[in-house]
Design a protein around this motif. Structure first.
Motif, PDB file in Angstrom:
ATOM      1  N   ARG A   1     -15.243   0.617  20.357  1.00  0.00           N
ATOM      2  CA  ARG A   1     -14.582  -1.080  19.870  1.00  0.00           C
ATOM      3  C   ARG A   1     -13.551  -1.192  18.335  1.00  0.00           C
ATOM      4  NH1 ARG A   1     -13.836  -6.162  21.518  1.00  0.00           N
ATOM      5  NH2 ARG A   1     -14.445  -7.372  20.083  1.00  0.00           N
TER       6      ARG A   1
ATOM      7  N   ARG B   1      -5.064  -7.090  19.823  1.00  0.00           N
ATOM      8  CA  ARG B   1      -4.993  -8.222  18.604  1.00  0.00           C
ATOM      9  C   ARG B   1      -3.316  -7.924  17.873  1.00  0.00           C
ATOM     10  NH1 ARG B   1      -9.092  -8.756  19.052  1.00  0.00           N
ATOM     11  NH2 ARG B   1     -10.873 -10.300  18.462  1.00  0.00           N
TER      12      ARG B   1
ATOM     13  N   ARG C   1     -18.536 -18.760  22.224  1.00  0.00           N
ATOM     14  CA  ARG C   1     -19.026 -18.010  23.369  1.00  0.00           C
ATOM     15  C   ARG C   1     -17.835 -16.561  23.382  1.00  0.00           C
ATOM     16  NH1 ARG C   1     -23.943 -18.750  26.594  1.00  0.00           N
ATOM     17  NH2 ARG C   1     -24.046 -20.781  25.797  1.00  0.00           N
ATOM     18  N   GLY C   2     -16.987 -15.981  22.091  1.00  0.00           N
ATOM     19  CA  GLY C   2     -16.170 -15.207  22.151  1.00  0.00           C
ATOM     20  C   GLY C   2     -15.183 -15.173  22.776  1.00  0.00           C
ATOM     21  N   ALA C   3     -14.346 -16.425  22.887  1.00  0.00           N
ATOM     22  CA  ALA C   3     -13.484 -16.095  23.676  1.00  0.00           C
ATOM     23  C   ALA C   3     -11.886 -16.639  22.823  1.00  0.00           C
ATOM     24  CB  ALA C   3     -13.044 -18.474  24.213  1.00  0.00           C
ATOM     25  N   PRO C   4     -10.933 -15.839  22.386  1.00  0.00           N
ATOM     26  CA  PRO C   4     -10.061 -16.631  21.587  1.00  0.00           C
ATOM     27  C   PRO C   4      -9.689 -17.435  21.324  1.00  0.00           C
ATOM     28  CG  PRO C   4      -9.436 -15.262  23.265  1.00  0.00           C
ATOM     29  CD  PRO C   4     -10.478 -15.252  23.522  1.00  0.00           C
TER      30      PRO C   4
ATOM     31  N   THR D   1      -7.518  -8.549  27.115  1.00  0.00           N
ATOM     32  CA  THR D   1      -8.672  -8.314  28.444  1.00  0.00           C
ATOM     33  C   THR D   1      -8.537  -6.834  27.755  1.00  0.00           C
ATOM     34  OG1 THR D   1      -8.748  -7.105  30.046  1.00  0.00           O
ATOM     35  CG2 THR D   1      -6.733  -7.466  29.349  1.00  0.00           C
ATOM     36  N   HIS D   2      -9.420  -5.121  27.438  1.00  0.00           N
ATOM     37  CA  HIS D   2      -9.495  -4.727  27.049  1.00  0.00           C
ATOM     38  C   HIS D   2     -10.562  -3.259  28.096  1.00  0.00           C
ATOM     39  CE1 HIS D   2     -12.625  -5.358  24.354  1.00  0.00           C
ATOM     40  NE2 HIS D   2     -11.357  -6.205  23.493  1.00  0.00           N
TER      41      HIS D   2
ATOM     42  N   ASP E   1      -7.709 -10.230  33.337  1.00  0.00           N
ATOM     43  CA  ASP E   1      -8.911  -8.981  33.116  1.00  0.00           C
ATOM     44  C   ASP E   1      -8.141  -7.164  33.850  1.00  0.00           C
ATOM     45  OD1 ASP E   1     -11.715  -8.696  32.583  1.00  0.00           O
ATOM     46  OD2 ASP E   1     -11.349  -7.463  34.598  1.00  0.00           O
TER      47      ASP E   1
ATOM     48  N   GLU F   1     -14.007 -11.781  36.390  1.00  0.00           N
ATOM     49  CA  GLU F   1     -13.781 -12.043  34.431  1.00  0.00           C
ATOM     50  C   GLU F   1     -11.957 -12.773  34.524  1.00  0.00           C
ATOM     51  OE1 GLU F   1     -16.567 -11.044  34.131  1.00  0.00           O
ATOM     52  OE2 GLU F   1     -16.813  -9.460  33.297  1.00  0.00           O
TER      53      GLU F   1
ATOM     54  N   TYR G   1     -13.250 -16.516  35.213  1.00  0.00           N
ATOM     55  CA  TYR G   1     -14.021 -16.482  33.967  1.00  0.00           C
ATOM     56  C   TYR G   1     -12.961 -17.294  32.332  1.00  0.00           C
ATOM     57  CZ  TYR G   1     -17.639 -16.849  30.220  1.00  0.00           C
ATOM     58  OH  TYR G   1     -18.724 -17.184  29.088  1.00  0.00           O
ATOM     59  N   LYS G   2     -12.445 -16.050  32.213  1.00  0.00           N
ATOM     60  CA  LYS G   2     -11.507 -16.496  31.330  1.00  0.00           C
ATOM     61  C   LYS G   2     -10.534 -17.579  31.371  1.00  0.00           C
ATOM     62  CE  LYS G   2     -11.595 -12.022  29.791  1.00  0.00           C
ATOM     63  NZ  LYS G   2     -11.329 -10.213  30.189  1.00  0.00           N
TER      64      LYS G   2
ATOM     65  N   PHE H   1     -13.398 -21.059  30.923  1.00  0.00           N
ATOM     66  CA  PHE H   1     -13.853 -20.819  30.154  1.00  0.00           C
ATOM     67  C   PHE H   1     -13.311 -22.091  28.724  1.00  0.00           C
ATOM     68  CE2 PHE H   1     -16.277 -20.640  25.675  1.00  0.00           C
ATOM     69  CZ  PHE H   1     -17.383 -20.817  26.210  1.00  0.00           C
TER      70      PHE H   1
ATOM     71  N   LEU I   1     -20.116 -20.047  33.868  1.00  0.00           N
ATOM     72  CA  LEU I   1     -20.011 -20.163  34.945  1.00  0.00           C
ATOM     73  C   LEU I   1     -20.186 -18.664  36.227  1.00  0.00           C
ATOM     74  CD1 LEU I   1     -17.553 -21.957  37.000  1.00  0.00           C
ATOM     75  CD2 LEU I   1     -16.078 -20.385  37.181  1.00  0.00           C
ATOM     76  N   ASP I   2     -20.796 -18.716  36.773  1.00  0.00           N
ATOM     77  CA  ASP I   2     -21.837 -17.884  37.062  1.00  0.00           C
ATOM     78  C   ASP I   2     -20.784 -17.605  37.523  1.00  0.00           C
ATOM     79  OD1 ASP I   2     -24.016 -17.984  36.016  1.00  0.00           O
ATOM     80  OD2 ASP I   2     -25.029 -19.784  36.743  1.00  0.00           O
ATOM     81  N   PHE I   3     -21.065 -16.023  38.114  1.00  0.00           N
ATOM     82  CA  PHE I   3     -20.577 -15.627  39.282  1.00  0.00           C
ATOM     83  C   PHE I   3     -20.434 -16.062  40.969  1.00  0.00           C
ATOM     84  CE2 PHE I   3     -20.741 -11.962  36.622  1.00  0.00           C
ATOM     85  CZ  PHE I   3     -19.428 -11.158  36.112  1.00  0.00           C
TER      86      PHE I   3
END
Ligand SMILES: CC(C)(COP(=O)(O)OP(=O)(O)OC[C@H]1O[C@@H](n2cnc3c(N)ncnc32)[C@H](O)[C@@H]1OP(=O)(O)O)[C@@H](O)C(=O)NCCC(=O)NCCS
Length: 245
Positions: free
Chosen positions: A39, A47, A69-72, A83-84, A105, A150, A153-154, A157, A164-166
């Motif tokens: 990680r 970054r 929710r983790g969005a940069p 993405t990684h 992604d 993905e 979603y990115k 969001f 948004l669900d799959f």
């Protein structure tokens, strides 16, 4: 690779290996102080990529911290995505006068674990995935579908500020063109004014990797656009603007 998928006004930077000495800002360092090496490496290198992309846009280097929710979180008037995955880290940034949102992604070109395809796909999607897996096995279409979702979603969001669900995005693709379309299937009760109804993106399979990328064109005057969260009023379908080279 990302530059092949995104318009010229989008700054991209990527890394296939982790540089030995990436310097983080103290506020970034605090976020991964107790993280495992994997990680730490992906967090730091992506970054480093983001700061190279900032430089391309003429922006000073800055920390990249997680927001809602983790969005940069980006500098004002900047949109972007990170993405990684094993063997790849990438960043894409743009001015919000050009693009309303970006989503990228990367995934390994390897099958999804058993049973996952059905849980992330709509019946129409599972149908084309299984057909292409049989016809063109060099691409793991099940994993590619996951990657496209993905990227959707990115893009969705940070722009809209809602989950948004799959099952909320129907993906179609032409296997020859490297393009895909995502139709957002929210019903009238779930849809809000200004929600994008579709995204157009591009994908590629190269060197053991699958990459998907979406650049949602800016449609509203910058002054009318919120800094983040809910979408601007008056932005409806984006279908006529492909946002791709
Ligand atoms: C958040 C999510 C999209 C990340 O994707 P992933 O393939 O697991 O991981 P990636 O390495 O490609 O991307 C990670 C980066 O995504 C970004 N990210 C995290 N949450 C995000 C969000 N809510 N919005 C936008 N970007 C987000 C972060 O920058 C993160 O990197 P960082 O933690 O180093 O800052 C994924 O974990 C997730 O929650 N998916 C479920 C929702 C979904 O995909 N729905 C499908 C709708 S069709």
């Amino acid at each position: 690779m990302l530059a092949d998928l995104l318009p010229a006004a989008v700054a991209t930077a990527e890394a296939l290996a982790d540089p030995p000495e990436v310097v983080l800002y103290p506020e970034e360092e605090r976020l991964i102080r107790s993280s495992v090496a994997k990680r730490r490496d992906e967090f730091s290198t992506v970054r480093w990529c983001a700061r190279r992309a900032m430089a391309q846009l003429g922006l000073p280097p800055a920390p990249v911290l997680p927001g809602h929710r983790g969005a940069p979180r980006w500098a004002p008037a900047v949109v972007g995505s990170l993405t990684h995955c094993t063997g790849f880290r990438g960043a894409a940034l743009a001015r919000d006068e050009d693009y309303a949102s970006l989503g990228i992604d990367a995934e390994p070109n390897a099958p999804l674990p058993e049973g996952i395809l059905s849980s992330i796909s709509l019946p129409q999607e599972e149908h084309w995935v299984r057909r292409l897996l049989a016809e063109r096995p060099e691409v793991c279409w099940d994993r590619l579908l996951f990657s496209m979702k993905e990227a959707v979603y990115k893009t969705w969001f940070p722009y809209v500020g809602r989950e948004l669900d799959f099952g909320d995005a129907l993906i179609t693709t032409d296997p020859d063109s490297g393009r895909f379309r995502a139709e957002i299937l929210l019903g009238s009760g779930e849809r809000m004014a200004g929600d994008p109804r579709e995204f157009y993106g591009r994908w590629l399979a190269r060197d053991g990797l699958l990459l998907s990328a979406i650049a949602l064109p800016a449609m509203a005057p910058a002054g009318l656009r919120p800094a983040h969260g809910s979408a601007p009023r008056g932005v409806a379908a984006t279908g006529s603007a492909l946002g791709i080279r």
